[in-house]
Motif scaffolding. Structure first.
Motif, PDB file in Angstrom:
ATOM      1  N   GLU A  83      29.854  39.854  40.752  1.00  0.00           N
ATOM      2  CA  GLU A  83      31.202  40.206  40.322  1.00  0.00           C
ATOM      3  C   GLU A  83      31.664  39.193  39.281  1.00  0.00           C
ATOM      4  OE1 GLU A  83      34.059  40.800  43.349  1.00  0.00           O
ATOM      5  OE2 GLU A  83      32.795  42.126  44.555  1.00  0.00           O
ATOM      6  N   ARG A  84      31.954  39.668  38.099  1.00  0.00           N
ATOM      7  CA  ARG A  84      32.335  38.771  37.010  1.00  0.00           C
ATOM      8  C   ARG A  84      33.840  38.517  36.951  1.00  0.00           C
ATOM      9  NH1 ARG A  84      28.551  40.908  31.971  1.00  0.00           N
ATOM     10  NH2 ARG A  84      26.536  40.749  33.062  1.00  0.00           N
ATOM     11  N   GLU A  85      34.594  39.425  37.501  1.00  0.00           N
ATOM     12  CA  GLU A  85      36.044  39.280  37.458  1.00  0.00           C
ATOM     13  C   GLU A  85      36.482  38.040  38.235  1.00  0.00           C
ATOM     14  OE1 GLU A  85      38.021  41.124  35.646  1.00  0.00           O
ATOM     15  OE2 GLU A  85      36.315  42.340  34.967  1.00  0.00           O
ATOM     16  N   ASN A  86      37.399  37.308  37.640  1.00  0.00           N
ATOM     17  CA  ASN A  86      37.979  36.110  38.257  1.00  0.00           C
ATOM     18  C   ASN A  86      36.961  34.989  38.497  1.00  0.00           C
ATOM     19  OD1 ASN A  86      40.530  37.417  38.432  1.00  0.00           O
ATOM     20  ND2 ASN A  86      39.880  38.415  40.334  1.00  0.00           N
ATOM     21  N   ASN A  87      35.792  35.093  37.862  1.00  0.00           N
ATOM     22  CA  ASN A  87      34.809  34.015  37.978  1.00  0.00           C
ATOM     23  C   ASN A  87      35.156  32.924  36.970  1.00  0.00           C
ATOM     24  OD1 ASN A  87      32.246  32.474  37.383  1.00  0.00           O
ATOM     25  ND2 ASN A  87      31.478  33.830  38.985  1.00  0.00           N
ATOM     26  N   LYS A  88      35.336  31.700  37.460  1.00  0.00           N
ATOM     27  CA  LYS A  88      35.822  30.619  36.599  1.00  0.00           C
ATOM     28  C   LYS A  88      34.853  30.259  35.475  1.00  0.00           C
ATOM     29  CE  LYS A  88      34.086  26.929  39.654  1.00  0.00           C
ATOM     30  NZ  LYS A  88      33.111  26.392  38.702  1.00  0.00           N
ATOM     31  N   TYR A  90      32.730  32.538  33.962  1.00  0.00           N
ATOM     32  CA  TYR A  90      32.272  33.712  33.216  1.00  0.00           C
ATOM     33  C   TYR A  90      32.511  33.593  31.718  1.00  0.00           C
ATOM     34  CZ  TYR A  90      32.056  38.407  31.324  1.00  0.00           C
ATOM     35  OH  TYR A  90      31.773  39.477  30.533  1.00  0.00           O
ATOM     36  N   ASN A  91      33.693  33.215  31.306  1.00  0.00           N
ATOM     37  CA  ASN A  91      34.008  33.189  29.872  1.00  0.00           C
ATOM     38  C   ASN A  91      33.106  32.220  29.107  1.00  0.00           C
ATOM     39  OD1 ASN A  91      36.061  35.108  30.063  1.00  0.00           O
ATOM     40  ND2 ASN A  91      37.626  33.575  30.496  1.00  0.00           N
ATOM     41  N   ASP A 122      24.143  37.420  34.646  1.00  0.00           N
ATOM     42  CA  ASP A 122      24.146  37.674  36.090  1.00  0.00           C
ATOM     43  C   ASP A 122      23.395  36.582  36.854  1.00  0.00           C
ATOM     44  OD1 ASP A 122      25.646  39.942  35.843  1.00  0.00           O
ATOM     45  OD2 ASP A 122      23.966  41.343  35.949  1.00  0.00           O
TER      46      ASP A 122
END
Length: 372
Positions: A83-88, A90-91, A122
């Motif tokens: 899950e990429r959402e809200n992953n600190k 990711y950006n 991933d």
């Protein structure tokens, strides 16, 4: 002139024939080491270190997991969805991966490359989620992409996770203190190899930051030829975690690639980390301390034929005469003298480095009966 060209062509053909023969023997040796039970990890280390490394990506798929002591049940697991959402992270990971175009083979179709970049993101996020004590650093993706291109997503995930919690552990702290500590080994090594270069660098006050990208990417970021990258990874995976800093010390020499690897191995033999620790710093690196796990595993994963041979030798020693018993008692010290000669650098062959790497338990692991 025709004669010269003919001699040169004949020499090249003989050289190619010799290499082909060595290559076939090496593949046979690797196959043998993989086929015994337990797998001969020590032999696989020697194969990874010696000329040519592990030769093909197909072989690396079989050997790299053994060098990292990754259990087969872990290798068989399908990677979970990320899950990429809200992953600190990711950006930052996304930005780094988008800038990694040169790390993919030239001419690769855009659609294939973009698919691999998604897998790369991933893998990184998956490892970080499983191990919250690890912190992402810029350059980490350069190591991960190498494993992805060689192994595919499933195997790469398992091996990168093991690598991140061991060899790369120092780089994944919240601060760069441990990374700086490893860089501190560079100047003492250079001083022993080339005092003039060392003095010049000291006077110029260049420091060691120039080697930072080399170290934290295992040179993946700076080498343009992928064949050189994977050859170097063979070497590093088979060795002590501080070997990349030894390789960094030989880079100023304009030598053939295999010679650089050989020189780095010999430097490690002549000037092991224990001799440099005081000059570098007083504390041991996390990666160096965890290397004991791999070293102990290697000494325990010797083929059962070796164990049988040891039992026979001990039985023969008990049944022999008193004179023979004296010889048997002397044998361990003779073997240790052989290791000592290698450590003292009295041989410049790569075999010395291979011997030291395979017998690293003498220095880093608990005291073991390594010799029959």
């Amino acid at each position: 002139m025709k004669t010269c060209r003919s001699v040169g062509a004949s020499s090249q053909m003989n050289g190619q024939h010799d290499w082909d023969s060595r290559r076939k023997r090496k593949i046979a040796d690797i196959t043998q080491a993989l086929s015994v039970s337990p797998v001969d990890v020590a032999a696989l280390r020697r194969m990874a270190i010696s000329e040519g490394g592990l030769l093909t990506d197909e072989i690396r798929c079989q050997v790299w997991p053994r060098l990292l002591n990754v259990p087969s049940q872990v290798l068989d697991q399908e990677p979970e969805t990320v899950e990429r959402e809200n992953n600190k992270d990711y950006n930052q990971v996304l930005l780094d991966v988008q800038r990694s175009l040169r790390r993919f083979p030239p001419g690769m179709p855009d659609e294939q490359r973009e698919g691999l970049q998604e897998e790369l993101i991933d893998i990184i996020l998956r490892v970080l989620k499983r191990n919250p004590q690890l912190h992402y650093y810029q350059g980490y993706h350069d190591i991960v992409v190498t494993f992805l291109l060689v192994l595919g997503e499933r195997l790469a995930t398992a091996l990168v996770e093991k690598l991140s919690t061991h060899h790369l552990r120092d780089f994944m702290d919240p601060t760069m203190d441990n990374t700086k500590h490893i860089l501190n080994y560079l100047m003492p090594i250079i001083e022993r190899v080339n005092p003039e270069v060392h003095d010049f660098m000291q006077q110029a006050e260049v420091g060691t930051v120039f080697a930072l990208s080399w170290l934290i990417t295992w040179f993946g970021h700076v080498l343009s030829d992928f064949r050189h990258v994977v050859r170097l990874y063979d070497f590093f995976l088979a060795c002590h975690p501080l070997m990349p800093i030894y390789f960094a010390a030989v880079i100023p020499q304009d030598l053939p690639y295999e010679t650089l690897i050989s020189r780095a191995g010999d430097l490690f033999v002549q000037f092991p980390p224990s001799e440099l620790a005081k000059e570098a710093s007083s504390h041991e690196s996390v990666a160096a301390s965890t290397f004991k796990d791999f070293d102990l595993a290697s000494t325990q994963q010797r083929p059962d034929s070796v164990l049988r041979r040891r039992r026979k030798q001990k039985q023969a020693a008990l049944e022999s005469s008193a004179a023979t018993s004296v010889v048997a008692v002397a044998r361990p010290s003779a073997a240790r003298r052989l290791v000592r000669l290698a450590v003292m650098g009295l041989t410049v062959a790569l075999g010395a480095a291979a011997l030291a790497v395979v017998n690293t338990a003498l220095e880093w692991a608990p005291k073991l009966d390594l010799f029959p």
